[in-house]
Design an enzyme around this catalytic site. Structure first.
Site, mmCIF file in Angstrom:
data_model
loop_
_atom_site.group_PDB
_atom_site.id
_atom_site.type_symbol
_atom_site.label_atom_id
_atom_site.label_comp_id
_atom_site.label_asym_id
_atom_site.label_seq_id
_atom_site.Cartn_x
_atom_site.Cartn_y
_atom_site.Cartn_z
ATOM 1 N N LYS A 15 -5.499 -6.682 4.469
ATOM 2 C CA LYS A 15 -5.370 -6.589 3.084
ATOM 3 C C LYS A 15 -4.527 -7.698 2.328
ATOM 4 C CE LYS A 15 -5.228 -1.266 2.949
ATOM 5 N NZ LYS A 15 -4.685 -0.287 2.296
ATOM 6 N N TYR A 55 -13.196 2.775 -1.848
ATOM 7 C CA TYR A 55 -12.055 3.716 -2.066
ATOM 8 C C TYR A 55 -12.790 4.809 -3.122
ATOM 9 C CZ TYR A 55 -8.456 1.159 0.135
ATOM 10 O OH TYR A 55 -7.571 0.348 1.207
ATOM 11 N N PHE A 63 -2.986 6.436 -9.142
ATOM 12 C CA PHE A 63 -2.420 5.241 -8.641
ATOM 13 C C PHE A 63 -3.502 4.211 -8.287
ATOM 14 C CE2 PHE A 63 -2.943 7.934 -4.891
ATOM 15 C CZ PHE A 63 -3.778 7.281 -4.082
ATOM 16 N N THR A 97 -0.692 6.099 7.130
ATOM 17 C CA THR A 97 -0.939 5.448 5.933
ATOM 18 C C THR A 97 0.513 4.570 5.648
ATOM 19 O OG1 THR A 97 -2.714 6.887 5.312
ATOM 20 C CG2 THR A 97 -1.552 5.599 3.609
ATOM 21 N N ARG A 108 1.140 -0.934 11.026
ATOM 22 C CA ARG A 108 1.959 -0.769 9.664
ATOM 23 C C ARG A 108 3.285 -0.533 10.059
ATOM 24 N NH1 ARG A 108 -3.098 3.485 7.773
ATOM 25 N NH2 ARG A 108 -3.875 1.881 6.454
ATOM 26 N N ASN A 118 0.071 -1.723 3.006
ATOM 27 C CA ASN A 118 0.204 -1.354 4.322
ATOM 28 C C ASN A 118 -0.682 -2.194 5.271
ATOM 29 O OD1 ASN A 118 -2.102 -0.415 3.389
ATOM 30 N ND2 ASN A 118 -1.880 1.975 3.877
ATOM 31 N N HIS A 121 -6.762 -1.986 6.451
ATOM 32 C CA HIS A 121 -7.583 -0.893 6.140
ATOM 33 C C HIS A 121 -8.557 -0.684 7.626
ATOM 34 C CE1 HIS A 121 -10.736 1.925 5.052
ATOM 35 N NE2 HIS A 121 -11.794 1.368 5.620
ATOM 36 N N GLU A 132 -19.330 1.778 6.132
ATOM 37 C CA GLU A 132 -18.364 0.602 5.451
ATOM 38 C C GLU A 132 -18.915 -0.800 5.990
ATOM 39 O OE1 GLU A 132 -14.479 1.877 6.404
ATOM 40 O OE2 GLU A 132 -14.246 3.395 5.083
HETATM 41 P P1 IDP Z 1 -5.851 5.105 5.048
HETATM 42 O O1 IDP Z 1 -5.528 3.798 4.552
HETATM 43 O O2 IDP Z 1 -4.674 5.429 5.932
HETATM 44 O O3 IDP Z 1 -7.034 5.638 5.563
HETATM 45 P P2 IDP Z 1 -6.340 6.422 2.473
HETATM 46 O O4 IDP Z 1 -5.691 7.845 2.251
HETATM 47 O O5 IDP Z 1 -7.748 6.424 2.749
HETATM 48 O O6 IDP Z 1 -5.369 6.130 3.879
HETATM 49 O O7 IDP Z 1 -5.864 5.558 1.427
HETATM 50 C C1 IDP Z 1 -6.354 4.294 1.131
HETATM 51 C C2 IDP Z 1 -5.437 3.563 0.885
HETATM 52 O O8 IDP Z 1 -4.862 3.709 -0.626
HETATM 53 C C3 IDP Z 1 -4.101 3.459 1.695
HETATM 54 O O9 IDP Z 1 -4.111 2.520 2.781
HETATM 55 C C4 IDP Z 1 -3.077 2.938 0.743
HETATM 56 O O10 IDP Z 1 -3.070 1.418 0.603
HETATM 57 C C5 IDP Z 1 -3.534 3.463 -0.622
HETATM 58 N N1 IDP Z 1 -2.906 4.729 -0.816
HETATM 59 C C6 IDP Z 1 -3.051 5.944 -0.464
HETATM 60 N N2 IDP Z 1 -2.205 6.801 -1.012
HETATM 61 C C7 IDP Z 1 -1.515 6.308 -1.733
HETATM 62 C C8 IDP Z 1 -0.465 6.845 -2.754
HETATM 63 O O11 IDP Z 1 -0.195 8.002 -2.477
HETATM 64 N N3 IDP Z 1 0.043 5.821 -3.462
HETATM 65 C C9 IDP Z 1 -0.339 4.563 -3.293
HETATM 66 N N4 IDP Z 1 -1.382 4.133 -2.537
HETATM 67 C C10 IDP Z 1 -1.878 4.907 -1.685
HETATM 68 MG MG MG Z 2 -8.913 6.004 4.667
#
Ligand code: IDP
Ligand code: MG
Length: 163
Positions: A15, A55, A63, A97, A108, A118, A121, A132
């Site tokens: 990222k 996404y 957000f 996450t 992370r 974080n 991905h 993907e």
């Molecule tokens: P992942 O990356 O661990 O698979 P996902 O739920 O698929 O998690 O979310 C994708 C990305 O969106 C996360 O890696 C993070 O950067 C962002 N994200 C997820 N939940 C939140 C949140 O509650 N607030 C802000 N950013 C979030």
């Molecule tokens: Mg994800």
């Protein structure tokens, strides 16, 4: 062919937060050191359409605009990472996450203090990985490494060889 003995491919994105911190090499090194094979890699700027697709499960979240801006703050590095059970292994290497909750020793956990910034991905299932990878790579941008180093990465009966 035994399902478990087939190499799997998964999508990793470095990222913008880690690209801009100048730590791409450190993260790439962790995958190489693990014994995963990077069989495709490129830098690209994610546009709105690609972000909405990538996404799609988060587009309606409040957000999402902040997530979009952070993912467009610089180019990302997309990698096709290959190995036995690569999807599961790479998710485990990434950690949960939120970087503050992620276990020390995960990517992370070692490189992030944020729920959003974080670092990486990683595809969350084999089906998601297929979709993907097709979104980020043309077929000719992913390479077949064949059997070259399988003997030093795996036992003789763990992975199907080409020959
Ligand atoms: P992942 O990356 O661990 O698979 P996902 O739920 O698929 O998690 O979310 C994708 C990305 O969106 C996360 O890696 C993070 O950067 C962002 N994200 C997820 N939940 C939140 C949140 O509650 N607030 C802000 N950013 C979030
Ligand atoms: Mg994800």
């Amino acid at each position: 062919m035994n399902q478990e003995s087939m190499l799997e491919r998964t999508l990793v994105l470095l990222k913008p937060c880690i690209v801009m911190r100048g730590l791409m090499g450190e993260i790439i090194t962790r995958f190489e050191r693990k014994g995963l094979r990077i069989v495709g890699m490129k830098m690209l700027q994610m546009d709105d359409e690609l972000l909405r697709q990538h996404y799609s499960h988060l587009v309606s979240k409040p957000f999402f605009p902040i997530l979009r801006d952070s993912m467009q703050a610089s180019p990302v590095v997309a990698m096709c990472v290959e190995g036995l059970e690569a999807v599961r292994v790479v998710r485990a290497m990434a950690g949960v996450t939120n970087g503050r909750d992620a276990a020390v020793g995960t990517i992370r956990g070692d490189y992030s203090m944020s729920g959003q910034q974080n670092v990486v991905h990683a595809s969350d299932s084999p089906l998601a990985a297929k979709e993907e990878l097709a979104r980020f790579f043309r077929p000719d941008e992913v390479f077949d490494f064949g059997d070259i180093n399988l003997d030093v990465l795996y036992a003789a009966d763990e992975v199907d060889r080409k020959a």
